[in-house]
Each structure stands twice: as structure tokens, then as C-alpha cells.
Design a protein around this motif. Structure first.
Motif, PDB file in Angstrom:
ATOM      1  N   THR A 227      31.850  50.486  63.414  1.00  0.00           N
ATOM      2  CA  THR A 227      31.311  50.980  62.149  1.00  0.00           C
ATOM      3  C   THR A 227      32.404  50.914  61.078  1.00  0.00           C
ATOM      4  OG1 THR A 227      32.005  53.239  62.562  1.00  0.00           O
ATOM      5  CG2 THR A 227      29.815  52.603  63.354  1.00  0.00           C
ATOM      6  N   ARG A 228      31.985  51.061  59.840  1.00  0.00           N
ATOM      7  CA  ARG A 228      32.967  51.033  58.762  1.00  0.00           C
ATOM      8  C   ARG A 228      33.954  52.190  58.898  1.00  0.00           C
ATOM      9  NH1 ARG A 228      32.381  51.946  52.542  1.00  0.00           N
ATOM     10  NH2 ARG A 228      34.592  51.750  52.086  1.00  0.00           N
ATOM     11  N   GLN A 241      33.506  44.617  61.821  1.00  0.00           N
ATOM     12  CA  GLN A 241      32.696  45.653  61.187  1.00  0.00           C
ATOM     13  C   GLN A 241      31.247  45.184  61.059  1.00  0.00           C
ATOM     14  OE1 GLN A 241      31.809  47.602  56.935  1.00  0.00           O
ATOM     15  NE2 GLN A 241      33.929  46.987  57.196  1.00  0.00           N
ATOM     16  N   GLY A 243      27.534  46.144  59.418  1.00  0.00           N
ATOM     17  CA  GLY A 243      26.880  46.995  58.434  1.00  0.00           C
ATOM     18  C   GLY A 243      26.780  46.337  57.080  1.00  0.00           C
ATOM     19  N   HIS A 265      25.722  51.500  58.343  1.00  0.00           N
ATOM     20  CA  HIS A 265      25.872  50.774  59.614  1.00  0.00           C
ATOM     21  C   HIS A 265      24.553  50.157  60.072  1.00  0.00           C
ATOM     22  CE1 HIS A 265      27.393  49.643  63.487  1.00  0.00           C
ATOM     23  NE2 HIS A 265      26.386  50.261  64.066  1.00  0.00           N
TER      24      HIS A 265
END
Lengths: 310, 250
Positions: A227-228, A241, A243, A265
């Protein structure tokens, strides 16, 4: 009139999106041409010519196109674009860079990130980070569209389309390519992997990404995603990453580990076929996106899952 | 060198938008509006170029209704020297925005135009590329690093599987990714000072440019629902379901 598909390739191989775009293009019931821009394109051109549904492969080869720049590719598309009624590219970093520029040169608006073609000029595309699906109709004489390729089944192979060599226009010389930094990995490329094992910030460290998640990904012959917030925390490199601000994936199996399910995400994984969520919080939003959910401590559940797999 | 930064007023990124009952559009009445996050990165990049002595003036511009002045005030509070509102009561689509910005670039003659890589409302990701095309400038999109050297913008671009570095001859158009920088926090005194800075309003129609929309919005809807999540009790049950029900394990 015909459909022109801007094909993406890397290391002399076509990207999987090309066959998906070719199958999507069949809905127009027009001849389909595939445009290849680069240097040393023989293998990629053969690959494109073999895909069912392709009438011609237009090959534009030149040394200065070794690393195709948006300025040059858009000029090539604009130069031939008026002979086409539809111009398609994948909604990838490459397609998003090139196609809006080509659309403006052709004086048409672009329709981006299309997930469904409802009618020859009517498209569905997500807006507001995928929270809303908008149906839009284009009134432009040339339809310039980027597609979320993973939404479309790949066309078969077994064709033998003609390959037409076109002369490249001179380099625009406004931009110079300097270098690229690929993050080395033995695992498949994120965007086309069939299994993605993804982690959030609750993994706690970069070491845990490698020691807890990586064995599961490796056992499933999959790749790691993040996820970020995990990337921002320094637990994972940015190129994995997933999303809105990262890569959009649509694997057969997506395993979300310790991920809350923020729209930032989920915008990048909502097209996955089967989603498994493992999270200690039973109220985590990710369970609303999942097909199978397990409320558990990830540090116990993930190694147990890895061990339970053949 | 003068910098032009284009910003957009969008629904605040923390707000979950709702659809109008008739499905004709999203409901924006009363929603909190903010500067588009990627555009804030573009303003921050411009300010850093000014503070390091590379740029001499930062001009913020937006296309929108009179209310869009608030995002120009935000850019001014971040440090922009002046701002221009290209006023249009009707929504303008990316090609129209690019045409208006082109006209403004020809009037203002900036050495560099910065924009966010996409807006978080319609998620189009095309205005910067279109502007570069219309101006016949080089473009650097989705940038996560920026330096000005010898008349070129040397930028790092975020691409699949890594990054690439390109040098774009100035004047150029660049679009910012979130990783480009961490935008500064706007303090109250800066907001007060920003109120004294000039905002010039130009009617979009003054340029005599056709900005009528090419795309018609047919309808909006919720995203298709996934089937309900099956909660399992343990890892063994999960493996069994993935094997027999989902068929994704051998």
C-alpha cells in the motif's frame, strides 16, 4: 475506417495488454492495425502479427526510438491518426503519457481508463478514485481511448498478419532520454502477475515484508505488492505500490495482508478475480472488497498459510 | 524565469462523494472543496525553485467558476506571487483547459509550466500532456524529482517497475506525482497575507476559444458490487475454500 492500437513492448517482447486491447477492439467491427514504435522490433512485430484479429502491424523503427519518448510517439500517431476512427492504448504509464498528447494534436478529447465499452462511442470509466463509475459518450470524429487492459480477455494467437514498415519522422529533439532504474526482481512483473501478495503498514518493517510476505508470494509464484502507507513508511519500494498513485493490478488471486482497505489502495486492485483479506480488525474496509476473509494476526496466519500450501 | 502553475478546485480528498438520486451526476452541493493534491505538489515544486533562486516569479492559474478563487488563495498562501482565474461558469474538459492555458502561456511567456499529474475528481490525467502538445513543448509527466540545469528540466518519472530520467528542453510542461515533494503546511498568517495578493480574473470567453465539451456525461452509478465476503475461521478453511471453491490453488 480502422482501429489503431498503440502496442507496448519491452525487451523485444509485447506486453500482455496488447492482446487484451486487440480483443477489446473487435467491438467496433473494423479492421485492426497495431502500431509498434521502437528500435529492433522484429520479434515484437512477429508477436503482434500472430494475434488473432490483427489485419496489419505498422512498424516504425529507428535508433532514436530505442526509448520511445511521448513527443515522438505522439507525432507518429498524429501523422497517421486521421485515417483511423479509433485509437487505443493501455492506461499504463506509457499510454497515459503518449495518448493525451496525440489526442490534442488531433484536436480530440481523450477518454481515459475505460473499463467497459458499452457502444462504439459510449464508455464506462471510474472517477473519484473508483468510487463512482461514469458513463460518457464521445462526440469526436476520432475516438482516442485508453483502456484498463486487464478488464478485457486476451485475444488468441495463430494469425499471420502483414507487417508494414513505416519511415520514422525525425526526432522531435525536445526531450532526451537519460537513464532508467528498474528495481531488480526475479519475480514476475507486478502489472501482469497472476498472484499478488500485498502488505500494508501493519507489516511493521521492510524485514517483515521479506520474511513474512515474500515466502508466501514465492510459494504461489506470485509477486509482492504494497500500500502507499507501507511505501511511505519505507517498508517497500515505490515500484510495488498498488493503488491510485501506484500500479493497477488484476491478478487471479490477490492476498491483502494487514491492509485496511482505503480507496487509495482498492482503486488499484478492485478488478482482481479472487481477493483474500487477512486482517486483525474485523471491521476493516478491505473485507468489503474481499471474497474470503480471515480475522487473524498476520504474523501467525501468513506463515501458517505458507506452510499449508503444497 | 517565470513559472506558471495550474491548479484545480476539486472535492476534498477526504470526502466520499454521493450520486444524485437521478444518477445524472455526483452531488457537489455543500461538499468541502480543496486544491487538487497533485496540484499542491506542483505549487510546492514551483516555490522550491523560487526559493533556490532558479525562478523569479510564480504565477498560479485555475480554470473554473468564481468560487475557484479559494484554491488560488491557497496557492498564494503557499507563496505564489500572483494568481489568475480563467473564469468559466461551465465545466471545461481537459482539451478545453489545455487550449485556455495555451493562450495564457502565450500571454505570460513562462519558462516552465507545472501541473498535477491528474485531478482526483474526474481522474483524467491528460491536461498537461495536451497543453505540451498544443504548445509544441517537451513534456515530463508523473515526475518525482526535478532539477533545472543548463536550460533543461532534468526529471525522474515514475513508470511501471521503476523510474526513468529524462531531460526536457525549456520551456516545458511538467506534471507532478505525489512523491515529488511534501507540500508545506499553510499557516494562518500566510493565508492572511495571501488575501492582499492580486488575483486577476479573465473571462474564458475573452480568449475566443471554443471550450465546449466533447464528452457528454450519460450517467453516473456506484461501482459494481462484489459478492459478499465469506469469512473463514482459520488458515485450513481458507486453503480448502481457495482450492475447492475458488479454484485458484492446485
Amino acid at each position: 475506417m480502422s482501429v489503431l492500437i498503440l502496442a507496448e513492448h519491452e525487451n523485444q517482447k509485447l506486453k500482455p495488454s496488447v492482446a487484451q486491447l486487440i480483443s477489446a477492439a473487435q467491438c467496433w467491427n473494423q479492421t485492426v492495425h497495431v502500431l509498434l514504435v521502437g528500435n529492433d522490433l522484429a520479434a515484437a512485430a512477429q508477436g503482434a502479427a500472430a494475434i488473432t484479429g490483427v489485419a496489419s502491424v505498422m512498424r516504425v523503427e529507428a535508433p532514436h526510438l530505442q526509448h520511445p519518448l511521448a513527443e515522438d510517439v505522439a507525432n507518429i500517431i498524429a501523422g497517421m491518426g486521421r485515417e483511423y476512427s479509433v485509437i487505443l492504448a493501455a492506461h499504463s504509464a506509457f499510454g497515459r503519457n503518449v495518448l493525451p498528447r496525440a489526442a490534442a494534436l488531433l484536436d480530440v478529447e481523450m477518454v481515459g481508463n475505460v473499463v467497459e465499452i458499452q457502444a462504439p462511442a459510449t464508455y464506462v470509466r471510474p472517477i473519484y478514485v473508483g468510487n463512482v463509475f461514469a458513463t460518457v459518450r464521445s462526440n469526436d470524429p476520432i475516438q482516442v481511448v485508453t483502456l484498463r487492459a486487464s478488464r478485457f480477455d486476451a485475444a488468441d494467437t495463430g494469425n499471420n498478419a502483414e507487417i508494414v514498415n513505416l519511415t520514422a519522422p525525425p526526432a522531435s529533439a525536445k526531450t532526451r532520454w537519460l537513464s532508467e532504474m528498474r528495481n531488480p526482481s526475479d519475480r514476475p512483473e507486478l502489472g501482469s502477475a497472476s498472484v499478488v501478495v500485498s502488505g500494508g503498514r501493519s507489516l511493521g518493517s521492510a524485514e517483515n515484508f521479506e520474511s513474512v510476505l515474500a515466502p508466501l508470494a514465492d510459494k504461489l509464484h506470485g509477486v509482492l505488492g504494497a500500500t502507499r502507507s507501507a511505501v511511505d513508511a519505507g517498508f517497500a519500494p515505490n515500484d510495488i505500490q498498488i493503488g491510485q498513485t501506484g500500479t493497477v493490478v488484476a491478478p487471479e488471486l490477490y492476498i491483502a495482508v494487514g491492509i485496511s482497505g482505503a480507496v487509495q489502495h482498492t482503486a488499484g486492485m478492485q478488478d482482481s478475480k479472487i481477493v483474500v483479506a487477512i486482517n486483525h480488525d474485523p471491521d476493516a474496509a478491505i473485507f468489503q472488497m474481499a471474497d474470503y476473509g480471515l480475522v487473524a494476526d498476520l504474523f501467525e496466519a501468513v506463515p501458517a498459510l505458507t506452510a499449508a500450501l503444497p | 524565469m517565470k513559472l506558471l502553475v495550474a491548479v484545480k478546485r476539486v472535492v476534498d480528498h477526504n470526502i466520499k462523494v454521493h450520486i444524485k438520486p437521478d444518477g445524472s451526476d455526483v452531488e457537489l452541493a455543500g461538499a468541502r472543496m480543496s486544491i487538487n493534491p497533485f496540484d499542491e505538489n506542483a505549487v510546492e515544486a514551483a516555490m522550491r525553485l523560487k526559493e533556490s533562486g532558479v525562478a523569479t516569479e510564480v504565477v498560479a492559474v485555475t480554470v473554473g467558476p468564481a468560487a475557484a478563487q479559494d484554491v488560488l488563495r491557497h496557492a498564494l498562501a503557499m507563496g505564489a506571487d500572483r494568481a489568475i482565474l480563467l473564469e468559466s461558469s461551465k465545466a471545461v474538459q481537459p482539451l478545453g483547459v489545455a487550449r485556455l492555458l495555451k493562450a495564457l502561456v502565450e500571454r505570460e511567456q513562462p519558462g516552465l509550466v507545472l501541473l498535477g499529474k491528474q485531478s482526483i475528481d474526474d481522474d483524467t490525467c491528460q491536461t498537461g500532456q495536451m497543453l505540451a502538445a498544443l504548445l509544441d513543448y517537451g513534456q515530463g509527466t508523473f515526475i518525482s524529482a526535478l532539477e533545472i540545469e543548463n536550460g533543461e528540466a532534468v526529471v525522474t518519472r515514475e513508470i511501471e517497475g521503476g523510474t526513468e530520467k529524462i531531460a526536457v528542453t525549456l520551456p516545458a510542461v511538467l506534471t507532478a506525482d505525489l512523491r515529488l515533494n511534501e507540500p508545506r503546511y499553510v499557516k494562518l498568517p500566510n493565508l492572511m497575507m495571501a488575501k492582499k495578493k492580486p488575483i486577476q480574473t479573465i473571462s474564458a470567453s475573452e480568449f475566443g476559444i471554443d471550450v465546449s465539451p466533447r464528452l457528454a456525461l450519460v450517467k453516473v452509478a456506484d461501482p459494481p458490487a462484489r459478492r459478499a465476503c465469506v469469512m473463514v475461521d482459520n488458515v485450513q478453511e481458507l486453503v480448502e475454500k481457495l482450492r475447492s471453491e475458488a479454484g485458484v490453488l492446485p
